[in-house]
Scaffold this motif. Structure first.
Motif, short mmCIF file in Angstrom:
data_model
loop_
_atom_site.label_atom_id
_atom_site.label_comp_id
_atom_site.label_asym_id
_atom_site.label_seq_id
_atom_site.Cartn_x
_atom_site.Cartn_y
_atom_site.Cartn_z
N ARG A 30 27.09 92.44 63.71
CA ARG A 30 26.06 91.55 64.23
C ARG A 30 26.33 91.05 65.63
O ARG A 30 25.58 90.21 66.13
N ILE A 31 27.44 91.45 66.22
CA ILE A 31 27.75 90.89 67.53
C ILE A 31 27.69 91.98 68.59
O ILE A 31 27.83 93.16 68.31
N LEU A 49 19.97 80.26 54.55
CA LEU A 49 21.19 80.89 54.06
C LEU A 49 21.69 81.97 55.02
O LEU A 49 22.83 82.38 54.96
N ARG A 50 20.84 82.43 55.88
CA ARG A 50 21.25 83.49 56.80
C ARG A 50 22.02 82.88 57.97
O ARG A 50 21.47 82.07 58.70
N VAL A 87 38.50 84.41 64.68
CA VAL A 87 39.25 85.47 63.99
C VAL A 87 39.97 86.36 65.01
O VAL A 87 41.15 86.67 64.86
N GLY A 88 39.27 86.73 66.06
CA GLY A 88 39.86 87.59 67.09
C GLY A 88 41.06 86.93 67.74
O GLY A 88 42.11 87.54 67.92
N LEU A 124 33.86 84.94 64.67
CA LEU A 124 34.60 86.13 65.07
C LEU A 124 35.48 85.88 66.31
O LEU A 124 36.52 86.52 66.46
N VAL A 125 35.08 84.95 67.15
CA VAL A 125 35.95 84.59 68.28
C VAL A 125 37.23 83.99 67.73
O VAL A 125 38.35 84.34 68.15
N LEU A 130 30.42 91.51 59.42
CA LEU A 130 30.15 90.51 60.45
C LEU A 130 30.13 91.13 61.85
O LEU A 130 29.30 90.78 62.68
N THR A 164 17.29 88.10 50.02
CA THR A 164 18.00 87.33 51.03
C THR A 164 19.14 88.19 51.57
O THR A 164 19.48 89.23 51.01
N GLU A 165 19.72 87.65 52.64
CA GLU A 165 20.86 88.32 53.26
C GLU A 165 21.94 88.59 52.21
O GLU A 165 22.46 89.70 52.11
N ARG A 210 23.31 83.97 64.51
CA ARG A 210 24.11 84.77 65.42
C ARG A 210 25.21 83.93 66.06
O ARG A 210 26.33 84.36 66.23
N PHE A 226 35.96 93.47 69.64
CA PHE A 226 36.46 92.80 68.44
C PHE A 226 37.23 93.77 67.56
O PHE A 226 38.35 93.50 67.13
N PHE A 235 42.91 84.63 66.43
CA PHE A 235 43.95 84.57 65.42
C PHE A 235 44.69 85.90 65.33
O PHE A 235 45.91 85.94 65.17
N TRP A 281 29.76 92.27 71.13
CA TRP A 281 31.08 92.71 71.59
C TRP A 281 31.89 93.30 70.45
O TRP A 281 33.11 93.14 70.40
N ILE A 283 40.62 94.66 68.92
CA ILE A 283 41.62 93.59 68.74
C ILE A 283 42.17 93.62 67.31
O ILE A 283 43.38 93.56 67.09
N ILE A 284 41.27 93.73 66.34
CA ILE A 284 41.71 93.69 64.94
C ILE A 284 42.50 94.95 64.60
O ILE A 284 43.43 94.92 63.81
N ILE A 335 28.14 83.36 63.70
CA ILE A 335 28.93 84.58 63.53
C ILE A 335 29.80 84.82 64.76
O ILE A 335 30.98 85.12 64.66
N ASN A 336 29.20 84.65 65.93
CA ASN A 336 29.97 84.82 67.15
C ASN A 336 31.17 83.89 67.19
O ASN A 336 32.28 84.31 67.51
N ARG A 379 11.04 79.89 50.98
CA ARG A 379 11.33 80.80 52.10
C ARG A 379 12.26 80.15 53.10
O ARG A 379 13.26 80.73 53.52
N LEU A 394 15.75 79.90 51.91
CA LEU A 394 16.43 81.19 51.95
C LEU A 394 16.80 81.55 53.38
O LEU A 394 17.88 82.06 53.64
N MET A 442 27.38 82.97 52.13
CA MET A 442 27.90 82.12 53.20
C MET A 442 26.82 81.17 53.67
O MET A 442 25.75 81.58 54.09
#
Lengths: 310, 474
Positions: free
Chosen positions: B112-113, A26-27, A40-41, A37-38, B109, B382-383, A30, B119, A43, B115, B122-123, A33-34, A20, A23, A1
């Motif tokens: 990493r949060i 690529l991470r 997705v939640g 997920l907000v 995912l 890497t991740e 935070r 989450f 949805f 909350w 909800i899912i 991601i938040n 470095r 790379l 991702m």
């Protein structure tokens, strides 16, 4: 991702440094991601919310504008559909009657499964007869037997019971319960046995030397220790039976009292696209499992984890 | 953990209790008695039916006459039953993979949060809803009417953005054509337009008659009585009217007093040599004017945008196949078509079960050895590399549990199929479990066929049963 992650670090030149940094980029941060997920939640929540809103909007608005209009015109909301839904009270075939019927099926089925499964699991773990492993493996095998296999033979068995003992459970609430308990038992025994395996034998041996009988040991020693597992099983079973459609559809045929799932099933068939009318029943039907779920979330999830094979 | 390790099976026989043989027997009986209710229950309602169902599957529709394997033969030679296998295959191939994938993604995912509990709740919530309620929810979401179904509403928004609907929509999918609207002085032009048959020059007028316009459309547009245009120097004037008079239903080509003009028609003035000279649109009485037009011969064009049909919604719960099946035989169609309703139902079912997959996989993640992951990171992975090469392989047993659980689940899928598709799509969405119910308890009961379907369902879950046993035996 890949994402635009602000690492805030400037590569210090040189090939290694650049690699470095690339790379690191690529991470996903935070923040990203938040945000993801907000979305997705939201949805995931939206379908349920939409059903609630549909149930709160008047019929007249239904075909001209979507439920999402509520976000701009909240004054559209009304309890009218619910007044209509509850207006006939407890009359057979009405939603409140169905709510009661669902409880009359679910509560006894839950109590019976937990009791019978705990007893059997006790015997499988603390009994001293041979063949316990074999019996347990048979139980594990039965866990995946589809209910479809039972429907026709049990219907006929019930009818035969009518001529043998003068009581035909077909079309009655006990008939539905008996079937639910049977198909709930394999998982129940599996879950309880795995939990009981963790109870030290010494505890029982001490009791046995004191002369306590098996019944006392079960009630006084094993049951109190097994309470978390019993809670998991009970909640799992409650939600399972509450949400069942097929078993009630088959074994409660012809009865004037029907559980909520069949109430909804009938409404969907009868009113097809009159969602403002049907959605109210849908909301009523999900309220009870939601309450149970939120009250005992931890136990339910534990049951689900253990039952991942069912 | 999802897989509860089964430790020592039969523990060592405990020390013989004091009290001699009698007491020992009583003790043995004591704990054996505890097994009796469960044993009776399971033997009567689960074990016996397995045997009985196999037997009924070899009998006729009323379970009165032995018919051998005939029921199985008719299952595999009846298209409407064969397609249940197709649907079960679609479900098994598509659903377990996607639900595991989504569950894994969300589990990773959500670690990493802050909350994550909220989450996950909800899912997970749809797991506790009845599938009947979930089917109802998704029925509304996929409703064909863009004013009801949110999916079609979104598509309509995009659709209207790119091609706004015209005042006189022509639904070509329903067999209507733009050409059929031409009545007087008009002929079909290029790209869904209508073109005047004659040319016109400034200072002259032109009358264009159209038919096939519904009174409802005219009322909505507030059409006024048609009035003949008057010539204006330096301008092309004209009239577009509805060439139908209730008092003279047969007469065409003449403007009668009870005929109305067609408002809001978008027109272009096209040079004989090609190219647009001017554009305008008609007034409420159907009149139009192209003013300040240079000398020359022109044709009037009724633009195609007038006829753009409004978006009426995709029939998501319909049976339109995603695979081309027009050339195939009935049997091939039953086996190879992929009805749209299957896709809609799979999406709904993903919404229901993704939370389950996420929670089970999340429990597996939590139990992973953190040191291995740390080591990988310290070594410069890497991740993505850590995820791909370390996390996923270590999680594999849990992923397989979720995958297999979901295979068993969709093999028996019933509630969504009976509740989500409308009656017209039910036949094409049919699955083994629903067919079994319909033959066993619907109209035209056939105990033999229903039992044979139940046996097939049972046989299909046997591998999962054996896998379970193997896993538990360790």
């Amino acid at each position: 991702m890949t994402s635009v992650a602000a690492t805030g670090e400037v590569p210090g030149g040189g090939a290694a440094g650049l690699g470095r940094a690339a790379l690191r980029r690529l991470r996903p941060s935070r923040w990203v991601i938040n945000l993801v997920l907000v979305v997705v939640g939201a949805f995931w929540l939206l379908p349920t919310v939409s059903l609630l809103i549909i149930s709160l909007r008047p019929e007249g608005l239904f075909t001209t504008s979507g439920w999402w209009q509520v976000f701009t015109i909240p004054s559209q909301l009304t309890l009218h559909n619910y007044k209509v839904l509850f207006s006939n009270g407890l009359a057979p075939g009405q939603v409140l009657d169905s709510l009661v019927t669902s409880l009359l099926i679910t509560v006894p089925a839950t109590i019976l499964v937990t009791t019978v499964a705990s007893l059997a699991a006790y015997s499988l773990v603390f009994g001293r007869w041979r063949g316990r492993t074999t019996i347990f493996l048979v139980v594990v095998g039965l866990m995946v037997v589809p209910v479809q296999v039972g429907l026709i033979p049990v219907t006929r068995l019930y009818r035969d019971m009518g001529s043998w003992i003068g009581w035909n459970p077909f079309g009655t609430i006990p008939g539905v319960i008996i079937f639910h308990v049977a198909f709930g038992l394999p998982f129940g025994i599996f879950l309880m046995r795995n939990f009981f395996m963790g109870i030290p034998l010494d505890l029982l041996e001490a009791g046995r030397i004191e002369g306590a009988n098996e019944w006392t040991l079960f009630l006084r020693v094993v049951l109190p220790l097994g309470l978390p597992a019993i809670a998991s099983l009970a909640i799992f079973q409650f939600i399972w039976v509450w949400n069942d459609l097929l078993v009630a559809l088959v074994f409660l045929g012809g009865n004037s009292h029907q559980p909520l799932t069949i109430f909804m099933f009938d409404q969907i068939r009868t009113f097809s696209a009159s969602y403002w009318e049907i959605s109210t029943g849908g909301i009523v039907s999900i309220v009870v499992p939601l309450i149970v779920f939120f009250a005992f979330q931890r136990y339910f999830v534990r049951g689900v984890l253990a039952g991942a094979v069912k | 953990m999802a897989v509860i390790a089964v430790e020592d099976f039969e523990r060592e026989a405990p020390v013989a209790p004091p009290g001699g043989a009698g007491g020992r027997l009583r003790r043995h009986m004591g704990s054996l008695l505890f097994l009796v209710p469960a044993a009776i229950w399971l033997l009567a309602i689960v074990v016996y039916p397995v045997v009985a169902t196999v037997r009924y599957s070899l009998f006729n529709e009323t379970a009165t006459k032995y018919v051998g394997l005939n029921n199985y033969k008719s299952i595999f030679s009846t298209n409407s039953i064969l397609l249940t296998f197709r649907n079960n295959v679609i479900w098994v191939l598509v659903f377990p993979f996607f639900v595991t994938f989504i569950g894994l993604t969300l589990a990773v995912l959500s670690e990493r949060i802050r909350w994550s509990t909220a989450f996950k709740t909800i899912i997970f919530m749809p797991v506790v809803f009845s599938l009947t309620a979930s089917a109802l929810v998704w029925r509304t979401i996929f409703d064909t009417d863009p004013h009801v179904g949110v999916v079609n509403a979104l598509i309509m928004t995009v659709h209207d953005w790119f091609s706004p609907p015209g005042a006189y929509p022509v639904d070509t999918s329903a067999g209507q054509t733009v050409a059929s609207l031409a009545s007087t002085g008009l002929r079909p032009g290029p790209h869904g337009t209508l073109l005047s048959t004659s040319t016109v020059s400034p200072g002259r007028t032109i009358e264009l008659g159209m038919i096939g316009i519904t009174p409802a459309t005219l009322t909505a547009l507030n059409a006024q009585r048609a009035a003949a245009p008057s010539p204006t120097p330096g301008a092309v004037t004209g009239l577009v009217w509805r060439d139908f008079s209730p008092s003279h239903p047969g007469a065409k080509g003449k403007v009668f007093p009870d005929e109305v003009g067609l408002p809001k028609i978008r027109l272009a003035l096209v040079r004989a040599t090609g190219g647009t000279a001017a554009t305008t649109s008609t007034a409420a009485n159907g009149q139009f004017t192209f003013s300040h037009v240079g000398a020359g011969a022109y044709r009037v064009q009724i633009q195609s945008s007038n006829f753009t049909a409004a978006f009426t919604g995709v029939f998501w719960l319909g049976t339109k196949s995603l695979t081309p099946t027009g050339q195939l035989s009935q049997t091939e169609q039953a086996l190879l078509s992929v009805p749209l309703v299957d896709v809609a139902m799979i999406i709904a079912y993903l919404w229901v079960w993704a939370g389950f997959a996420m929670v089970v996989i999340g429990a597996g993640l939590a139990a992973l050895n953190r040191e291995v992951l740390e080591a990988a990171r310290i070594d410069g992975a890497t991740e993505w590399q850590t995820f791909r090469r370390v996390t996923v392989p270590m999680l594999m047993p849990v992923l397989i549990v979720v995958f297999v659980t979901m295979i068993i689940n969709v093999l028996k899928i019933f509630d969504i199929i009976i509740n989500m598709p409308p009656g017209s799509s039910q036949g094409d969405a049919n699955t083994l479990a629903l067919a079994m119910y319909n033959f066993g308890f619907g109209n035209g009961v056939h105990t033999g066929l229903a039992s044979a379907l139940a046996v097939i369902l049972f046989v299909l879950v046997v591998p999962a049963m054996l896998w379970n046993l193997k896993k538990i035996k360790g």
